[in-house]
Structure formats: structure tokens, C-alpha cells
Write a protein that holds these residues in place. Structure first.
Motif, PDB file in Angstrom:
ATOM      1  N   ASN A  89       0.807  -1.222   0.000  1.00  0.00           N
ATOM      2  CA  ASN A  89       0.000   0.000   0.000  1.00  0.00           C
ATOM      3  C   ASN A  89       0.839   1.271   0.000  1.00  0.00           C
ATOM      4  OD1 ASN A  89      -2.697  -1.350   0.282  1.00  0.00           O
ATOM      5  ND2 ASN A  89      -1.749  -2.077   2.176  1.00  0.00           N
ATOM      6  N   ALA A  90       2.124   1.138  -0.319  1.00  0.00           N
ATOM      7  CA  ALA A  90       3.051   2.277  -0.224  1.00  0.00           C
ATOM      8  C   ALA A  90       2.571   3.500  -0.993  1.00  0.00           C
ATOM      9  CB  ALA A  90       4.444   1.858  -0.706  1.00  0.00           C
ATOM     10  N   ASP A  91       1.966   3.291  -2.147  1.00  0.00           N
ATOM     11  CA  ASP A  91       1.521   4.419  -2.972  1.00  0.00           C
ATOM     12  C   ASP A  91       0.415   5.224  -2.302  1.00  0.00           C
ATOM     13  OD1 ASP A  91       3.333   3.706  -4.881  1.00  0.00           O
ATOM     14  OD2 ASP A  91       1.874   2.740  -6.217  1.00  0.00           O
ATOM     15  N   ASP A  92      -0.306   4.609  -1.368  1.00  0.00           N
ATOM     16  CA  ASP A  92      -1.405   5.298  -0.682  1.00  0.00           C
ATOM     17  C   ASP A  92      -1.033   5.747   0.728  1.00  0.00           C
ATOM     18  OD1 ASP A  92      -3.377   5.193  -2.700  1.00  0.00           O
ATOM     19  OD2 ASP A  92      -3.763   3.087  -2.242  1.00  0.00           O
ATOM     20  N   ILE A  93       0.216   5.489   1.140  1.00  0.00           N
ATOM     21  CA  ILE A  93       0.644   5.876   2.491  1.00  0.00           C
ATOM     22  C   ILE A  93       1.312   7.257   2.428  1.00  0.00           C
ATOM     23  CG2 ILE A  93       2.127   5.302   4.453  1.00  0.00           C
ATOM     24  CD1 ILE A  93       1.732   2.342   3.752  1.00  0.00           C
ATOM     25  N   LEU A  94       0.659   8.244   3.016  1.00  0.00           N
ATOM     26  CA  LEU A  94       1.156   9.621   2.986  1.00  0.00           C
ATOM     27  C   LEU A  94       2.288   9.824   3.986  1.00  0.00           C
ATOM     28  CD1 LEU A  94      -2.299  11.432   2.853  1.00  0.00           C
ATOM     29  CD2 LEU A  94      -0.745  10.994   0.942  1.00  0.00           C
ATOM     30  N   ALA A  95       2.282   9.047   5.064  1.00  0.00           N
ATOM     31  CA  ALA A  95       3.349   9.140   6.069  1.00  0.00           C
ATOM     32  C   ALA A  95       3.356   7.869   6.900  1.00  0.00           C
ATOM     33  CB  ALA A  95       3.145  10.358   6.981  1.00  0.00           C
ATOM     34  N   GLY A  96       4.555   7.474   7.318  1.00  0.00           N
ATOM     35  CA  GLY A  96       4.710   6.383   8.262  1.00  0.00           C
ATOM     36  C   GLY A  96       5.187   6.949   9.578  1.00  0.00           C
ATOM     37  N   VAL A  97       4.467   6.655  10.647  1.00  0.00           N
ATOM     38  CA  VAL A  97       4.847   7.125  11.980  1.00  0.00           C
ATOM     39  C   VAL A  97       5.390   5.931  12.754  1.00  0.00           C
ATOM     40  CG1 VAL A  97       4.088   8.200  14.125  1.00  0.00           C
ATOM     41  CG2 VAL A  97       3.087   8.937  11.937  1.00  0.00           C
ATOM     42  N   LEU A  98       6.709   5.917  12.951  1.00  0.00           N
ATOM     43  CA  LEU A  98       7.358   4.874  13.747  1.00  0.00           C
ATOM     44  C   LEU A  98       7.328   5.318  15.209  1.00  0.00           C
ATOM     45  CD1 LEU A  98       9.097   2.324  14.158  1.00  0.00           C
ATOM     46  CD2 LEU A  98      11.098   3.719  13.617  1.00  0.00           C
ATOM     47  N   VAL A  99       6.611   4.567  16.032  1.00  0.00           N
ATOM     48  CA  VAL A  99       6.466   4.929  17.441  1.00  0.00           C
ATOM     49  C   VAL A  99       7.489   4.158  18.268  1.00  0.00           C
ATOM     50  CG1 VAL A  99       4.883   5.070  19.398  1.00  0.00           C
ATOM     51  CG2 VAL A  99       3.993   5.301  17.057  1.00  0.00           C
TER      52      VAL A  99
END
Length: 206
Positions: A89-99
Motif C-alpha cells: 500500500n506504499a503508494d497510498d501511504i502519505l506518512a509512516g509514523v514509527l512509534v
């Protein structure tokens, strides 16, 4: 494998079990019914929160790493499913939040660093960057950290970012989600949305 993903752009929350992803999700969405728990591994499948009128959602992905009472094979499968979900789904992921847990993250990374081992947190951070997904590290539970700047500088160092951490404010977001203090994450997400010319999403982080 995770099924039934809504057809929307999204911000994904990823990280080890018990670092506070679901609490952050509640703070971001204002939605009190998102399940959180003291026991690691409460979230076992993606938890999507969307708005009927919007083509956007926040997604809390299952935690990975050690979980008390969960066998190793199951833990590895969860991590594989998380990685596959992000890839697919990378093309639809606007940001990844690594907690990460502000107090424990550096020690955990150091404990799992070696000639044949890359710590999960570092691996996931690099994985998101390799996919060209804008990546924010939400450093949670900072209310429990005394040596704030030293701890954040050390985390930057482990992630391959040159300290001081203050020059990475769009990447490193120190927060205390349980206290409702997620302003740094809101600002980092807002900057990411602006960079992507998605000012229509700024209402979700203001």
C-alpha cells in the motif's frame, strides 16, 4: 495476511508492542473507543479510523517484537504481515509514523545490534525511507525521560541521523500521548501534508 483494507490514503502507525501506538491513535483522532491495553499485542490486525466524507484514514498496525505469551512464530508472522501491508500500500501511504518508547528505545536498539542483527526499529525506519514514505519517529512517553536532549540525540545517532535532534523536527517528534501532548507529532504531520500539497488534511492535525 491482513484483509479488508478500505480504499483510502492513510497515515500508518508502526512500532514495537506496548509503545503507545493505540494511545497516539486516540489522541490523533479524538476517538475514545480505540482499544488500548497494558498487555502487549492487543492490536492483532490493522485498526483503521476513517471519516465518511474523506478519502483518508489513520491506521494503527499491530505491534511487533517480543510479546509476553505470544510464541516466536506468531511474532514473526505479525512482522511479516506489517512489512507486506506497507509494501503493498506504499503508494497510498502519505506518512509512516514509527512509534518508539523514549525511555527504552536506545537501550533496546543497542541490545539488538550486532554483526548479524539489525534492530527492528532501525530496520523499519530504513524500510520506510527506502519506499520513499515520509517517515516520522514519534518518541513517546517523554514525560518519563530526564535526560531529554541526550536521549533524543542518541536515538538520532542510532537511526543514522546526525545529532542534534533539533534539526530533525519534521522527523523526530517527542510526545507524551497519555498526557495528550502530541503537538510535535501534529506539527511534523502538518509539514508532511504541506510538502505533499495536501492542505486539505491539515484539519486532522490541528
Amino acid at each position: 495476511m491482513f484483509e479488508d483494507r478500505p480504499d483510502r490514503e492513510e497515515v500508518v502507525l508502526v512500532g514495537r508492542s506496548n509503545v503507545g501506538k493505540s494511545t497516539i491513535m486516540r489522541a490523533l483522532t479524538g476517538h475514545s473507543k480505540i482499544t488500548t491495553g497494558r498487555k502487549p499485542g492487543v492490536t492483532r490486525s490493522p485498526n483503521h479510523f476513517d471519516w465518511v466524507a474523506e478519502k483518508f484514514m489513520f491506521t494503527d498496525l499491530p505491534g511487533f517484537g517480543f510479546m509476553s505469551g505470544v510464541e516466536k512464530q506468531r511474532r514473526e508472522q505479525i512482522k511479516t504481515d506489517v512489512v507486506r501491508y506497507i509494501e503493498d500500500n506504499a503508494d497510498d501511504i502519505l506518512a509512516g509514523v514509527l512509534v518508539v518508547d523514549g525511555k527504552a528505545a536506545v537501550d533496546i536498539i543497542d541490545r539488538h545490534s550486532g554483526p548479524d542483527e539489525v534492530p527492528h526499529d532501525v530496520e523499519l525506519f530504513e524500510f520506510l525511507w527506502d519506499l520513499d514514505i515520509p517517515t516520522i519517529v514519534a518518541v513517546n512517553k517523554m514525560d518519563k525521560v530526564d535526560d531529554r536532549d541526550d536521549r533524543l540525540d542518541a536515538l538520532c545517532d542510532r537511526l543514522g541521523l546526525y545529532p542534534p535532534w533539533q534539526q530533525w523536527r519534521e522527523t523526530i517528534a517527542p510526545i507524551s500521548a497519555k498526557r495528550g501532548d502530541i503537538g510535535a507529532l501534529d506539527e511534523a504531520l502538518g509539514a508532511t501534508f504541506t510538502d505533499q500539497k495536501r492542505d486539505d488534511l491539515l484539519k486532522f492535525v490541528s
